[in-house]
Design a protein around this motif. Structure first.
Motif, PDB file in Angstrom:
ATOM      1  N   SER A 216     -27.627   2.165 -31.460  1.00  0.00           N
ATOM      2  CA  SER A 216     -27.320   2.655 -30.116  1.00  0.00           C
ATOM      3  C   SER A 216     -26.302   3.787 -30.118  1.00  0.00           C
ATOM      4  N   GLY A 217     -25.538   3.950 -31.207  1.00  0.00           N
ATOM      5  CA  GLY A 217     -24.563   5.026 -31.301  1.00  0.00           C
ATOM      6  C   GLY A 217     -23.333   4.774 -30.454  1.00  0.00           C
ATOM      7  N   GLY A 218     -22.364   5.673 -30.592  1.00  0.00           N
ATOM      8  CA  GLY A 218     -21.151   5.602 -29.791  1.00  0.00           C
ATOM      9  C   GLY A 218     -20.227   4.473 -30.189  1.00  0.00           C
ATOM     10  N   LEU A 219     -19.138   4.326 -29.424  1.00  0.00           N
ATOM     11  CA  LEU A 219     -18.142   3.284 -29.635  1.00  0.00           C
ATOM     12  C   LEU A 219     -18.103   2.378 -28.424  1.00  0.00           C
ATOM     13  N   ARG A 220     -18.123   1.061 -28.674  1.00  0.00           N
ATOM     14  CA  ARG A 220     -18.014   0.084 -27.594  1.00  0.00           C
ATOM     15  C   ARG A 220     -17.086  -1.045 -28.019  1.00  0.00           C
ATOM     16  N   PHE A 221     -16.358  -1.568 -27.049  1.00  0.00           N
ATOM     17  CA  PHE A 221     -15.505  -2.742 -27.200  1.00  0.00           C
ATOM     18  C   PHE A 221     -16.187  -3.853 -26.416  1.00  0.00           C
ATOM     19  N   LEU A 222     -16.770  -4.832 -27.129  1.00  0.00           N
ATOM     20  CA  LEU A 222     -17.644  -5.829 -26.514  1.00  0.00           C
ATOM     21  C   LEU A 222     -17.200  -7.233 -26.853  1.00  0.00           C
ATOM     22  N   ASP A 223     -17.507  -8.167 -25.949  1.00  0.00           N
ATOM     23  CA  ASP A 223     -17.274  -9.564 -26.256  1.00  0.00           C
ATOM     24  C   ASP A 223     -18.513 -10.166 -26.912  1.00  0.00           C
ATOM     25  N   ARG A 224     -18.480 -11.458 -27.162  1.00  0.00           N
ATOM     26  CA  ARG A 224     -19.565 -12.095 -27.911  1.00  0.00           C
ATOM     27  C   ARG A 224     -20.868 -12.173 -27.115  1.00  0.00           C
ATOM     28  N   HIS A 225     -20.777 -11.890 -25.819  1.00  0.00           N
ATOM     29  CA  HIS A 225     -21.975 -11.857 -24.990  1.00  0.00           C
ATOM     30  C   HIS A 225     -22.555 -10.456 -24.862  1.00  0.00           C
ATOM     31  N   GLY A 226     -21.884  -9.482 -25.470  1.00  0.00           N
ATOM     32  CA  GLY A 226     -22.309  -8.091 -25.360  1.00  0.00           C
ATOM     33  C   GLY A 226     -21.782  -7.388 -24.125  1.00  0.00           C
ATOM     34  N   ASP A 227     -20.853  -8.033 -23.414  1.00  0.00           N
ATOM     35  CA  ASP A 227     -20.273  -7.416 -22.227  1.00  0.00           C
ATOM     36  C   ASP A 227     -19.047  -6.594 -22.604  1.00  0.00           C
ATOM     37  N   PRO A 228     -18.805  -5.478 -21.896  1.00  0.00           N
ATOM     38  CA  PRO A 228     -17.643  -4.644 -22.217  1.00  0.00           C
ATOM     39  C   PRO A 228     -16.331  -5.367 -21.971  1.00  0.00           C
ATOM     40  N   VAL A 229     -15.389  -5.139 -22.873  1.00  0.00           N
ATOM     41  CA  VAL A 229     -14.010  -5.611 -22.692  1.00  0.00           C
ATOM     42  C   VAL A 229     -13.189  -4.403 -22.262  1.00  0.00           C
ATOM     43  N   PRO A 230     -12.416  -4.499 -21.201  1.00  0.00           N
ATOM     44  CA  PRO A 230     -11.632  -3.343 -20.768  1.00  0.00           C
ATOM     45  C   PRO A 230     -10.555  -2.985 -21.769  1.00  0.00           C
ATOM     46  N   TRP A 231     -10.359  -1.678 -21.965  1.00  0.00           N
ATOM     47  CA  TRP A 231      -9.356  -1.223 -22.906  1.00  0.00           C
ATOM     48  C   TRP A 231      -7.947  -1.499 -22.388  1.00  0.00           C
TER      49      TRP A 231
END
Length: 231
Positions: A216-231
């Motif tokens: 998928s590329g790029g950078l993501r901060f995700l939880d174990r469900h694949g949902d974004p974690v706020p920075w």
């Protein structure tokens, strides 16, 4: 490891806890896995022996630049679909004003500096379209830091996240997917016996995210469900 069409992973820090369950889960799904540990025995050796050749062990002290370079040399010619760095320590719940300098240095080197050194040393083994990932924590989220406690650990994970953003900026054109993963609060030596999550349940969800985000590329901060974690 023989050259096949199987997906291949290198997991840094797999002797116990989340890292151990992670390599077991990857091998169970048919990945070829190289797992690192400071010592080659124990549960990781048992997992390797039971893996029918899908899991093998390399010795590594991750905080040593010399050992990272030696590992890179031993893996020359390998191509990875996943490079995952799992390493963290916690030295207790002291207010930051009471943290000794030596403790601050140890935690920051292990939790923030060394994971990024590992990525830099080994990233050229990752195939185009592959993934580089680091085990982070919701505790590294600045915006969610609304309760007291564990100030040094939180700071180290926030530093890790910031360094990963810098890494992603410098290597934005390499085609790699870059992930920071929050696995939740698990019952491990680090998380403690009263944590709400069982690694045998949470880590398969983490692997689901790794597999779903591949390419998928790029950078993501995700939880174990694949949902974004706020920075």
């Amino acid at each position: 490891m023989s050259v096949t069409s199987e997906r291949r992973a290198l997991v840094i820090g797999a002797s116990r806890g989340l890292g151990l369950v992670l390599v077991e889960e990857l091998a169970l799904r048919g990945w070829g896995v190289v797992a690192t540990a400071r010592h080659g025995g124990g549960a990781l050796r048992a997992a390797a022996d039971a893996s029918e050749g899908r899991l093998r062990i390399e010795l590594l002290e991750m905080t040593s630049a010399e050992e990272l370079a030696a590992l890179r040399g031993r893996l020359d010619g390998h191509r990875l679909d996943l490079l995952f760095v799992n390493a963290a320590i916690d030295r207790g719940d002291l207010p930051i004003g009471q943290v000794p300098t030596e403790m601050f240095t140890e935690v920051m080197i292990t939790n923030a500096l060394s994971p990024l050194r590992a990525l830099e040393a080994l990233r050229d083994l990752v195939a185009p379209g592959g993934t580089v990932a680091v085990m982070s924590s919701e505790q590294g989220s600045v915006s969610r830091n609304t309760e007291g406690g564990y100030e040094l650990y939180k700071a180290s994970k926030a530093a890790l996240n910031q360094l990963m953003r810098s890494y992603a900026t410098r290597h934005g054109d390499d085609g790699h997917t870059k992930l920071l993963i929050d696995p939740g609060h698990n019952r491990t030596r680090l998380g403690g016996p009263d944590a709400p999550l069982d690694p045998r349940e949470s880590v398969p969800a983490v692997v689901d995210v790794l597999e779903a985000r591949a390419g998928s590329g790029g950078l993501r901060f995700l939880d174990r469900h694949g949902d974004p974690v706020p920075w």
